[in-house]
Design a protein around this motif. Structure first.
Motif, PDB file in Angstrom:
ATOM      1  N   ILE B 230      34.924  36.806  38.729  1.00 50.34           N
ATOM      2  CA  ILE B 230      34.613  37.505  37.474  1.00 50.34           C
ATOM      3  C   ILE B 230      35.574  38.685  37.280  1.00 50.34           C
ATOM      4  CG2 ILE B 230      32.858  38.863  36.261  1.00 50.34           C
ATOM      5  CD1 ILE B 230      30.773  37.043  37.638  1.00 50.34           C
ATOM      6  N   GLY B 231      35.780  39.448  38.339  1.00 49.43           N
ATOM      7  CA  GLY B 231      36.725  40.563  38.253  1.00 49.43           C
ATOM      8  C   GLY B 231      38.122  40.077  37.892  1.00 49.43           C
ATOM      9  N   SER B 232      38.523  38.954  38.492  1.00 45.94           N
ATOM     10  CA  SER B 232      39.855  38.416  38.213  1.00 45.94           C
ATOM     11  C   SER B 232      39.976  38.001  36.749  1.00 45.94           C
ATOM     12  CB  SER B 232      40.137  37.208  39.102  1.00 45.94           C
ATOM     13  OG  SER B 232      39.967  37.567  40.446  1.00 45.94           O
ATOM     14  N   ILE B 233      38.909  37.396  36.235  1.00 43.63           N
ATOM     15  CA  ILE B 233      38.944  36.985  34.826  1.00 43.63           C
ATOM     16  C   ILE B 233      39.143  38.220  33.936  1.00 43.63           C
ATOM     17  CG2 ILE B 233      37.569  36.025  32.932  1.00 43.63           C
ATOM     18  CD1 ILE B 233      36.339  34.101  34.947  1.00 43.63           C
ATOM     19  N   PHE B 234      38.388  39.280  34.231  1.00 42.88           N
ATOM     20  CA  PHE B 234      38.562  40.527  33.458  1.00 42.88           C
ATOM     21  C   PHE B 234      40.021  40.976  33.482  1.00 42.88           C
ATOM     22  CE2 PHE B 234      33.918  41.953  34.135  1.00 42.88           C
ATOM     23  CZ  PHE B 234      33.582  41.585  32.850  1.00 42.88           C
ATOM     24  N   VAL B 235      40.529  41.144  34.693  1.00 41.09           N
ATOM     25  CA  VAL B 235      41.866  41.719  34.846  1.00 41.09           C
ATOM     26  C   VAL B 235      42.931  40.816  34.217  1.00 41.09           C
ATOM     27  CG1 VAL B 235      43.625  42.394  36.520  1.00 41.09           C
ATOM     28  CG2 VAL B 235      41.266  43.089  36.858  1.00 41.09           C
ATOM     29  N   ILE B 236      42.851  39.521  34.502  1.00 45.53           N
ATOM     30  CA  ILE B 236      43.889  38.609  34.002  1.00 45.53           C
ATOM     31  C   ILE B 236      43.893  38.550  32.478  1.00 45.53           C
ATOM     32  CG2 ILE B 236      44.620  36.187  33.922  1.00 45.53           C
ATOM     33  CD1 ILE B 236      43.697  36.035  36.886  1.00 45.53           C
ATOM     34  N   THR B 237      42.707  38.413  31.890  1.00 44.75           N
ATOM     35  CA  THR B 237      42.684  38.325  30.425  1.00 44.75           C
ATOM     36  C   THR B 237      43.191  39.617  29.794  1.00 44.75           C
ATOM     37  OG1 THR B 237      40.345  38.838  30.569  1.00 44.75           O
ATOM     38  CG2 THR B 237      40.919  36.576  30.060  1.00 44.75           C
ATOM     39  N   ILE B 238      42.818  40.755  30.352  1.00 45.68           N
ATOM     40  CA  ILE B 238      43.268  42.020  29.756  1.00 45.68           C
ATOM     41  C   ILE B 238      44.783  42.156  29.891  1.00 45.68           C
ATOM     42  CG2 ILE B 238      43.141  44.535  29.845  1.00 45.68           C
ATOM     43  CD1 ILE B 238      40.286  44.258  30.853  1.00 45.68           C
ATOM     44  N   VAL B 239      45.286  41.904  31.087  1.00 48.51           N
ATOM     45  CA  VAL B 239      46.724  42.125  31.311  1.00 48.51           C
ATOM     46  C   VAL B 239      47.572  41.124  30.525  1.00 48.51           C
ATOM     47  CG1 VAL B 239      48.556  42.191  33.042  1.00 48.51           C
ATOM     48  CG2 VAL B 239      46.354  43.207  33.544  1.00 48.51           C
ATOM     49  N   MET B 240      47.127  39.866  30.451  1.00 48.51           N
ATOM     50  CA  MET B 240      47.914  38.876  29.708  1.00 48.51           C
ATOM     51  C   MET B 240      48.074  39.275  28.244  1.00 48.51           C
ATOM     52  SD  MET B 240      49.165  36.507  31.558  1.00 48.51           S
ATOM     53  CE  MET B 240      49.653  35.221  30.410  1.00 48.51           C
ATOM     54  N   GLY B 241      47.048  39.876  27.671  1.00 45.58           N
ATOM     55  CA  GLY B 241      47.116  40.213  26.252  1.00 45.58           C
ATOM     56  C   GLY B 241      47.606  41.623  25.997  1.00 45.58           C
ATOM     57  N   ASP B 242      47.825  42.403  27.058  1.00 48.33           N
ATOM     58  CA  ASP B 242      48.164  43.818  26.865  1.00 48.33           C
ATOM     59  C   ASP B 242      49.559  44.008  26.280  1.00 48.33           C
ATOM     60  OD1 ASP B 242      47.490  46.790  27.925  1.00 48.33           O
ATOM     61  OD2 ASP B 242      49.622  46.370  28.089  1.00 48.33           O
TER      62      ASP B 242
END
Lengths: 448, 301
Positions: B230-242
């Protein structure tokens, strides 16, 4: 006893405040009444004014309300968002404050109303730099870029085509103009800078920056490319694909070689880069240079031999505006050009598009001080009435606007320092005989 | 027994009450997520000119995006380079936030004994969130700058002669800021998983003679997996779109997938922006689905 007197004082203060508020109310009220003694339309006169924060001053809307009864509602957005809004939501604003360079996108969208030049009282007094592309003395000036006269006229009332010759259908009524150039840190460069090529000089590797608003930044890039002799553009504002590719290739190579420390998009970013010493040379706006200097850091708004990149902004009206509201829009634009606002802008170091009416609203002393760079004879007052400069002072303090329309008074550390911004240009002009009028800097016009 | 439950679930699915219960969420989901997504996908296949989108079928948004990708071989085209760069930043940020986040969560869950202290320390972690994202990011600039605190400190200590240029407006500063901003999104779900681990399991492992490392790899990590995912999903989605953090900390000189969309929007090329959004969405979904394929969160939860 002391407690009592304190209370008494605070009560007094409150009473005074109340009184003041009342007085303001009366003044505002009487102003409105004298403005419209007979008929007041049932609908309050409201215009939604869309623009960037730079020109949206409270004083202007207040004075406009006083003089015309029109209430201005500011809608603030960034340059790109303003354009986006005009194209996608033309019903969400009435009057648009924008720059000439965006007209090539706005007009073809069909969302800009063709204003009737005959209804603009001061139209013939607008400086011919805009209307004809020449100086008041008839001398032709540079036509590169989105030069105002190329996008000022439409072929017909409902046309989306620009007319090459003057017609009575006008897109954007200019209000204010100025010019930008490179800003430098003379204390760190320690030698004279005279050309745009210096931006890509490897001497400043990792210490340069360029403006990251593409429609403006590409002009700075083109100035550099042309100054370095790599290419002579026919028109920097209408490049061929090959020219765009060449410009971008040169810039990309420079970027990859690490020439740039960062790019900036925002007024404050440019100030921070320069003030912190991250950059020593970059595209810059004159108020930003002033702000760096106000921190006690040497910074020069450097005149360059190839010329400046000038800009101009003004008012468009939305196509969705009709009927009574359209009359108010005309009334507002006419009021804006009638002098008070022009004088207000001149007092901030900009140039009003209608100089004659602005001049009539400034004292001879103010005109000499702001527009000609002469010492003040009497006290120079800021637009809000506070004394800005004591009699006899040379222009060395200046009122300026920060990026979000907040005004601030800046004081130079000591009078010996060199002037900057429009004043540097004015002084410079006086020193160089060839530069004889405020419009001379349009010589290399690249209106953004 | 199992079939009974199955049957009752089937019945539940058919019952109108269940649908009614799910309706508000479905409505919100449809209106504010599915519908916009459908619009974006439709617009991505429209044509456009300098100032408007033209509702005619065209894949120009996509073809423009991949311009020069085949002609330019073997060199990578801009879009591929940009995605590789974004993935690289994402991978770096993800691994660093995972290591730091896991360590912090482990400390909170197993080393802090009292519940009160656990709560207090978790709240402490949220303090940076009292200021905005942008401020936390910008605060690094005076610290890392050429004449910033770090450089001045190192120079003062005689460790360096010249200021370190790579500290700011570089990939280093981007990853630093991203890790700083998003580690907390890793801490919370992992911590949440960890405190649910039955302490007796760890005692049992200890009694059975497991070393600390063995306990960690055989008990804690497997049981904390859902939190990690779950933490990875948060981080990956945020960083990919940042694009804001990468923009500001990279001195606007590092391109990212989000930045492409922003530039397209600013150029009023809405279909191209939509096309890029669809591509980014596709790639992010790929990453997330492969993650969830490795660890089935639904089963683990």
């Amino acid at each position: 006893m002391s407690t009592f007197s304190k209370m008494n004082k605070s009560v007094n203060r409150r009473v005074v405040l109340k009184g003041a508020a009342g007085a303001v109310g009366i003044v505002a009220g009487s102003g409105a009444i004298t403005g419209f003694p007979y008929v007041r339309s049932a609908e309050p006169k409201v215009l939604r004014y869309l623009g960037t924060a730079v020109n949206e001053g409270d004083e202007i809307s207040k004075k406009c309300m006083e003089d015309t009864g029109i209430k201005i509602e500011y809608i603030t957005a960034t340059t790109d968002d303003v354009t986006k809004r005009v194209i996608t939501q033309p019903n969400s604003f009435d009057v648009l404050d924008t720059e000439y360079f965006s007209l090539k996108k706005l007009v073809p969208s069909g969302n800009i109303f063709a204003l009737d030049a005959k209804k603009i009282k001061e139209f013939d007094n607008i400086t011919p730099v805009f209307t004809k592309g020449q100086l008041p003395n008839g001398k032709k000036i540079g036509a590169q870029g989105t030069a105002p006269w190329k996008v000022l006229y439409l072929e017909g009332a409902n046309s989306r085509m620009f007319s090459k010759t003057p017609t009575e259908f006008v897109t954007l009524i200019p209000t204010v103009y100025n010019a930008d150039t490179l800003g430098i840190r003379p204390d760190l460069i320690k030698r004279p800078i005279t050309s745009w090529t210096e931006l890509l000089n490897s001497e400043f590797k990792g210490n340069a920056s360029i403006l990251n608003i593409p429609s403006i930044g590409i002009m700075d890039a083109a100035m550099v490319v042309e100054a370095s002799g790599q290419h002579q553009y026919e028109d920097k504002g209408n490049m061929t694909k090959a020219e765009i590719d060449l410009t971008m290739k040169i810039m990309t190579e420079a970027k990859k070689a690490g020439q740039f420390r960062a790019f900036w998009k925002d007024f404050n970013e440019s100030v921070n880069l320069m003030a912190s010493g991250e950059t020593v040379i970059q595209s810059m706006w004159s108020p930003a240079v002033t702000k760096v200097r106000s921190m006690g850091i040497a910074c020069t708004f450097q005149p360059l031999k190839e010329g400046y990149r000038s800009w101009a902004s003004g008012f468009c009206v939305s196509k969705a505006v009709a009927g009574q509201k359209l009359d108010w829009a005309y009334e507002f634009v006419n009021w804006y050009l009638s002098g008070w606002a022009g004088a207000y802008l001149n007092r901030q170091g900009y140039y009003s598009a209608v100089l004659s009416t602005a001049r009539a609203n400034m004292t001879a002393d103010e005109w000499a001080y702001w527009m000609e760079g002469k010492p003040a004879v009497g006290d120079i007052k800021a637009p809000d009435g506070t004394i800005l400069e004591k009699a006899g002072a040379r222009p060395r303090r200046r009122l300026l606007r920060r990026s979000h329309g907040r005004r601030c008074l800046l004081e130079r550390g000591h009078g010996r320092e060199r002037l900057h911004g429009p004043q540097v240009e004015r002084v410079h002009r006086r020193l160089m005989p060839s530069q004889d009028s405020p419009h001379q800097r349009m010589r290399q016009v690249l209106v953004r | 027994m199992r079939s009974e439950i199955g049957a009752s679930m089937m019945q539940n699915r058919k019952s109108p009450v269940a649908w009614l219960q799910a309706a508000p969420m479905m409505l919100v989901f449809t209106l504010f997520f599915l519908l916009p997504l459908v619009f974006v996908t439709i617009v991505s296949a429209w044509d456009y000119n300098e100032y408007e989108m033209i509702p005619a079928f065209s894949l120009r948004g996509y073809t423009d995006t991949f311009e020069g990708c085949i002609a330019g071989l073997p060199d990578l085209c801009t879009i591929l380079k940009t995605y590789l760069k974004t993935l690289k930043l994402c991978l770096l940020t993800w691994s660093l936030t995972l290591v730091i986040g896991f360590t912090v969560a482990y400390f909170l869950a197993f080393h802090v004994r009292s519940k009160t202290w656990q709560i207090v320390l978790t709240l402490l972690c949220t303090i940076p969130f009292w200021t905005s994202n942008v401020i936390r990011m910008i605060a690094w600039i005076p610290l890392l700058g050429r004449n910033g605190l770090v450089n001045k400190g190192l120079e003062g200590a005689g460790l360096i002669q010249q200021p370190l240029e790579w500290l700011l407006f570089s990939e280093f500063s981007v990853v630093l800021a991203l890790v700083h901003l998003f580690t907390f999104f890793m801490v919370v779900p992992i911590f949440n998983s960890m405190i649910r681990i039955d302490k007796r399991l760890i005692e049992a492992a200890y009694d059975a003679g497991a070393t600390g490392w063995q306990t960690l790899t055989n008990i804690v990590i497997p049981l904390a997996k859902p939190g990690i995912v779950i933490g990875s999903i948060f981080v990956i989605t945020i960083v990919m779109g940042d694009f804001v953090t990468i923009g500001v900390m990279g001195g606007q000189q590092i391109a990212s997938a989000g930045k492409i969309i922003e530039s397209r929007l600013n150029a009023l090329q809405f279909p191209a922006a939509a096309a890029n959004a669809v591509i980014l969405l596709g790639i992010t979904i790929l990453i997330i689905s492969s993650l969830t394929r490795i660890i089935d969160i639904r089963k683990e939860l």
